[in-house]
Motif scaffolding. Structure first.
Motif, PDB file in Angstrom:
ATOM      1  N   MET A   1       0.819  -1.203   0.000  1.00 47.36           N
ATOM      2  CA  MET A   1       0.000   0.000   0.000  1.00 47.36           C
ATOM      3  C   MET A   1       0.860   1.263   0.000  1.00 47.36           C
ATOM      4  O   MET A   1       0.462   2.296  -0.501  1.00 47.36           O
TER       5      MET A   1
ATOM      6  N   THR B   1      -3.839   2.289  -4.095  1.00 47.58           N
ATOM      7  CA  THR B   1      -2.991   1.097  -4.119  1.00 47.58           C
ATOM      8  C   THR B   1      -1.796   1.229  -5.044  1.00 47.58           C
ATOM      9  O   THR B   1      -0.775   0.577  -4.841  1.00 47.58           O
TER      10      THR B   1
ATOM     11  N   GLU C   1     -13.155  -2.245   3.760  1.00 47.91           N
ATOM     12  CA  GLU C   1     -13.346  -0.839   4.121  1.00 47.91           C
ATOM     13  C   GLU C   1     -13.086   0.066   2.917  1.00 47.91           C
ATOM     14  O   GLU C   1     -13.836   1.018   2.660  1.00 47.91           O
ATOM     15  N   MET C   2     -12.042  -0.236   2.153  1.00 49.37           N
ATOM     16  CA  MET C   2     -11.657   0.593   1.017  1.00 49.37           C
ATOM     17  C   MET C   2     -12.746   0.632  -0.051  1.00 49.37           C
ATOM     18  O   MET C   2     -12.964   1.661  -0.702  1.00 49.37           O
TER      19      MET C   2
ATOM     20  N   CYS D   1     -12.198  -6.987  -4.590  1.00 43.97           N
ATOM     21  CA  CYS D   1     -11.453  -7.298  -3.365  1.00 43.97           C
ATOM     22  C   CYS D   1     -10.739  -8.643  -3.488  1.00 43.97           C
ATOM     23  O   CYS D   1      -9.577  -8.783  -3.086  1.00 43.97           O
TER      24      CYS D   1
ATOM     25  N   ALA E   1      -6.553  -9.689   7.656  1.00 43.73           N
ATOM     26  CA  ALA E   1      -6.306  -8.254   7.830  1.00 43.73           C
ATOM     27  C   ALA E   1      -6.396  -7.522   6.499  1.00 43.73           C
ATOM     28  O   ALA E   1      -6.966  -6.428   6.408  1.00 43.73           O
ATOM     29  N   ARG E   2      -5.852  -8.138   5.461  1.00 41.69           N
ATOM     30  CA  ARG E   2      -5.911  -7.536   4.133  1.00 41.69           C
ATOM     31  C   ARG E   2      -7.359  -7.462   3.642  1.00 41.69           C
ATOM     32  O   ARG E   2      -7.783  -6.457   3.053  1.00 41.69           O
TER      33      ARG E   2
ATOM     34  N   ASP F   1      -9.992  -7.160   5.475  1.00 38.91           N
ATOM     35  CA  ASP F   1     -10.636  -6.069   6.210  1.00 38.91           C
ATOM     36  C   ASP F   1     -10.288  -4.715   5.593  1.00 38.91           C
ATOM     37  O   ASP F   1     -11.148  -3.824   5.475  1.00 38.91           O
ATOM     38  N   GLU F   2      -9.016  -4.545   5.186  1.00 38.16           N
ATOM     39  CA  GLU F   2      -8.601  -3.296   4.540  1.00 38.16           C
ATOM     40  C   GLU F   2      -9.399  -3.069   3.264  1.00 38.16           C
ATOM     41  O   GLU F   2      -9.893  -1.960   3.004  1.00 38.16           O
TER      42      GLU F   2
ATOM     43  N   GLU G   1      -2.367  -8.632  -3.222  1.00 39.53           N
ATOM     44  CA  GLU G   1      -1.586  -7.449  -3.589  1.00 39.53           C
ATOM     45  C   GLU G   1      -0.828  -7.651  -4.896  1.00 39.53           C
ATOM     46  O   GLU G   1       0.392  -7.515  -4.961  1.00 39.53           O
TER      47      GLU G   1
END
Length: 280
Positions: free
Chosen positions: A3, A208, A144-145, A170, A137-138, A140-141, A176
């Motif tokens: 990121m 990103t 939200e994004m 997503c 965790a990714r 969740d990011e 990534e």
């Protein structure tokens, strides 16, 4: 690709610079590429003499008449097809087979009906055997994004078409990938939802820094989203012209559609394609 992006690349994005030397080395390269399909009845040349470099962090849209090889070009980059002639490179390496370091978004979201939005996103982690904590965790990011907060546990039938495409996006971005390939991802959406998804994609791309290749039949969508627009000829598909859009990376939708650069680019692309070859 993480990121946190290189400062120079961010500066190039903010100023809307589209040239390769302003954004760094090519992460995608096609050199004198041709694709021929053979059957018992006939041979078809889908692509011919295609040469294109895409810089790291660049957004390139591909437009052209139906059947000109736009989707074939994406499959070449993904390693799902081999060129009949020429060379395809990704990250400096020759593409010799399916690549697992790219993201791919199709026209249909293709979600698993028995899995929630979050679990549809995380299927990418299961297939790639990514560490569970990092993958969650990714996810969740990304949730939200993309504005999916509150819909994490919803099933596909409970989501609108736009929401389903957000889940698919997503899923494609979970690992990534340095390159995101998008094949008519918003073609089945209504006009208002498509505009909203265009704005979301522009924001996500800026946040990103992922390199994006987008195939679309919409000229306005291509110009609104891209640094450069590749205009292709009827089959066998060749590159007629590459248009440097010249717009800043951060683009308000209504304001952008009224800018002279936008009108000039869309008008020129329509002239190149002809009214019978493409629709908006």
């Amino acid at each position: 690709m993480t990121m946190a992006r290189d400062t120079t690349l961010r500066k190039a994005h903010r100023t809307g610079v589209g040239a390769l030397d302003a954004k760094g080395p090519a992460v995608v390269g096609l050199e004198d590429v041709a694709v021929r399909f053979r059957s018992k009845r006939r041979d078809v040349t889908a692509l011919s003499d295609v040469t294109l470099d895409v810089a790291m962090g660049e957004f390139v849209a591909i437009v052209g008449p139906s059947g000109c090889g736009k989707s074939t070009l994406l499959k070449l980059v993904a390693g799902l097809l081999k060129p009949s002639a020429g060379q395809v490179r990704l990250g400096g390496e020759t593409v010799n087979g399916p690549r697992h370091d790219i993201g791919y978004v199709f026209q249909r979201a293709a979600l698993l009906e028995w899995r929630s939005a979050r679990r549809n996103i995380l299927i990418q982690a299961e297939m790639r055997r990514l560490p569970g904590d990092r993958a969650r965790a990714r996810a969740d990011e990304l949730i939200e994004m993309t504005g999916l907060s509150g819909f994490e546990d919803a099933y596909p039938h409970e989501l609108s078409g736009g929401m389903q495409q957000r889940v698919a996006l997503c899923r494609a971005l979970l690992h990534e990938p340095p390159v995101l390939l998008m094949d008519e991802p918003f073609g089945a959406l209504d006009a208002l939802t498509r505009e909203q998804m265009n704005m979301e994609l522009n924001r996500i791309w800026r946040e990103t820094g992922t390199t994006v290749l987008l195939v679309t039949h919409s000229i306005s969508e291509a110009v609104y989203l891209a640094d450069r627009v590749v205009v292709m000829s009827p089959r066998p598909g060749t590159i007629t012209e590459v248009i440097d859009v010249g717009l800043p990376a951060e683009r308000d939708y209504t304001e952008t559609l009224g800018r002279p650069e936008f009108r000039e680019a869309t008008g020129h692309i329509r002239d190149l394609l002809g009214a019978a070859s493409a629709h908006d």
